[in-house]
Scaffold this active site. Structure first.
Site, short mmCIF file in Angstrom:
data_model
loop_
_atom_site.label_atom_id
_atom_site.label_comp_id
_atom_site.label_asym_id
_atom_site.label_seq_id
_atom_site.Cartn_x
_atom_site.Cartn_y
_atom_site.Cartn_z
CE LYS A 15 -7.39 -3.82 8.02
NZ LYS A 15 -6.82 -2.71 8.94
CG ASP A 65 -11.51 -4.53 8.47
OD1 ASP A 65 -11.75 -3.36 8.04
OD2 ASP A 65 -10.57 -4.49 9.44
P1 ATP Z 1 -8.85 -5.16 12.57
O1 ATP Z 1 -7.70 -4.52 11.96
O2 ATP Z 1 -9.61 -6.07 11.65
O3 ATP Z 1 -9.47 -4.61 13.65
P2 ATP Z 1 -7.18 -6.69 14.14
O4 ATP Z 1 -6.03 -7.13 13.03
O5 ATP Z 1 -6.67 -5.58 14.83
O6 ATP Z 1 -8.48 -6.39 13.33
P3 ATP Z 1 -7.53 -9.63 14.82
O7 ATP Z 1 -6.17 -10.11 14.25
O8 ATP Z 1 -8.33 -9.72 13.43
O9 ATP Z 1 -7.52 -7.93 14.85
O10 ATP Z 1 -8.10 -9.97 15.97
C1 ATP Z 1 -9.04 -9.41 16.65
C2 ATP Z 1 -9.55 -10.41 17.96
O11 ATP Z 1 -10.21 -11.57 17.14
C3 ATP Z 1 -8.46 -11.07 18.52
O12 ATP Z 1 -8.26 -10.73 19.91
C4 ATP Z 1 -8.88 -12.66 18.46
O13 ATP Z 1 -9.01 -13.00 19.88
C5 ATP Z 1 -10.12 -12.62 17.67
N1 ATP Z 1 -9.99 -13.65 16.86
C6 ATP Z 1 -11.17 -14.47 16.31
N2 ATP Z 1 -10.84 -15.25 15.31
C7 ATP Z 1 -9.67 -14.93 14.89
C8 ATP Z 1 -8.80 -15.27 14.04
N3 ATP Z 1 -9.21 -16.59 13.12
N4 ATP Z 1 -7.49 -14.90 13.88
C9 ATP Z 1 -7.24 -13.77 14.67
N5 ATP Z 1 -7.89 -13.44 15.63
C10 ATP Z 1 -9.27 -13.74 16.03
#
Ligand code: ATP
Length: 309
Positions: free
Chosen positions: A15, A142
């Site tokens: 998203k 989210d």
């Molecule tokens: P958001 O926009 O929801 O804040 P984001 O996109 O910035 O999230 P994510 O890619 O969801 O961040 O990852 C955040 C942290 O979650 C990562 O540093 C990772 O170690 C941990 N994590 C745990 N499980 C997962 C997964 N299946 N995929 C990605 N990250 C994961």
């Protein structure tokens, strides 16, 4: 009698936030937000297979360094659902990871939503959507949106959702950064910038989103109208922590984007294009500037989690 189905695969979207208004820091340590979520045709694929224990493996371009244990949100989702249903969390997950990590694209939340949907099928629970949504909200702000997809208004911590009916499709270019940003660190920087009295916080983030006209723009399908209504309160904080984002945003404008914005807590930047052909041209031009690791042309607005088995 067996209570498990065969292998189940779920494709689940990333998203961006078309608007993100952040309220003052609450006593519970969280911020109330008003947001417009927009799901993208950029997906992870999670496969769940019957097993005698819980295990997880990851492959794919974006899988490096991710935890394959209780640190993974998909693992936690399986545990939570099993506990809720009063059964053992027996499932073997394989995740093909395409959504960049710690990128502001909610890839971890997407995998948690995929795990809930897949295990609900695999364990033949058939929980009502509202029950799955309540579990999703316990896993992260989210996750509920990742179950829903499309475009939606988000309130509370982002878990209270109202779908935007008739929300149109738009064409985007995602400038994927070389590194990641921690969401809590970006919120902490926003609080630091606002100062102790939080004077610059949106006092009513839902009202701020409603007043912005972004919902009408999403419904209109007119990218020129939407271009003027993209906004993200976290953007200055993300730029403070990753100053190169200012160059990325400027490069997108120079390459002809209608508008550009930091996605969520960053560091991915999302650039709005007129149509898919424009997005492809823009992606090539942006990649040539070298400001980002990768520029991806994607469509958004009607992507949804899809059960494939
Ligand atoms: P958001 O926009 O929801 O804040 P984001 O996109 O910035 O999230 P994510 O890619 O969801 O961040 O990852 C955040 C942290 O979650 C990562 O540093 C990772 O170690 C941990 N994590 C745990 N499980 C997962 C997964 N299946 N995929 C990605 N990250 C994961």
């Amino acid at each position: 009698m067996s209570h498990t189905a065969g292998r189940v695969s779920v494709r689940v979207p990333a998203k961006i936030n078309l608007q993100l208004a952040v309220g003052a820091l609450g006593a519970d340590g969280f911020h109330q937000i008003g947001t417009v979520f927009h799901a993208l045709e950029l997906t992870d694929l999670l496969t769940a297979a019957p097993a005698d224990s819980l295990s997880l493996s990851m492959t794919g371009a974006e899988s490096a360094g991710l935890p394959a244990d209780q640190g993974n949100l998909a693992w936690r989702a399986a545990r939570l659902l099993a506990e809720h249903a009063g059964i053992p969390a027996h499932v073997e997950f394989a995740i093909d990871k395409r959504i960049p990590v710690a990128a502001g694209l909610a890839g971890g939340s997407a995998d948690a939503a995929a795990a809930l949907l897949a295990c609900d099928r695999l364990w033949q629970l058939r929980l009502p959507a509202a029950e799955l949504t309540a579990l999703a909200a316990q896993l992260g702000s989210d996750v509920a949106f990742a179950l829903l997809g499309g475009s939606a208004l988000g309130a509370g911590r982002g878990e209270r959702l109202r779908p935007i009916e008739g929300g149109a499709r738009f064409s985007w270019v995602l400038a994927v950064a070389h590194g990641g940003l921690s969401t809590p660190a970006v919120y902490a920087e926003l609080d630091r910038q606002r100062g102790p009295d939080q004077a610059r916080a949106a006092s009513d983030p839902d009202a701020a989103v409603a007043a912005s006209g972004v919902l009408e723009a999403v419904a209109s399908g007119d990218p020129e109208l939407l271009a003027g209504r993209l906004a993200n309160d976290l953007q200055p904080a993300a730029i403070a922590l990753a100053p190169y984002l200012a160059q990325t945003l400027a490069a997108g404008q120079d390459c002809g984007a209608l508008a550009g914005i930091v996605s969520g807590s960053g560091p991915t930047c999302a650039f709005l294009a007129r149509d898919q052909a424009h997005a492809r041209t823009l992606a090539r031009a942006l990649e040539d500037t070298g400001v980002c690791r990768q520029a991806l042309a994607v469509t958004g607005g009607d992507a949804r989690a899809t059960v494939l088995a």
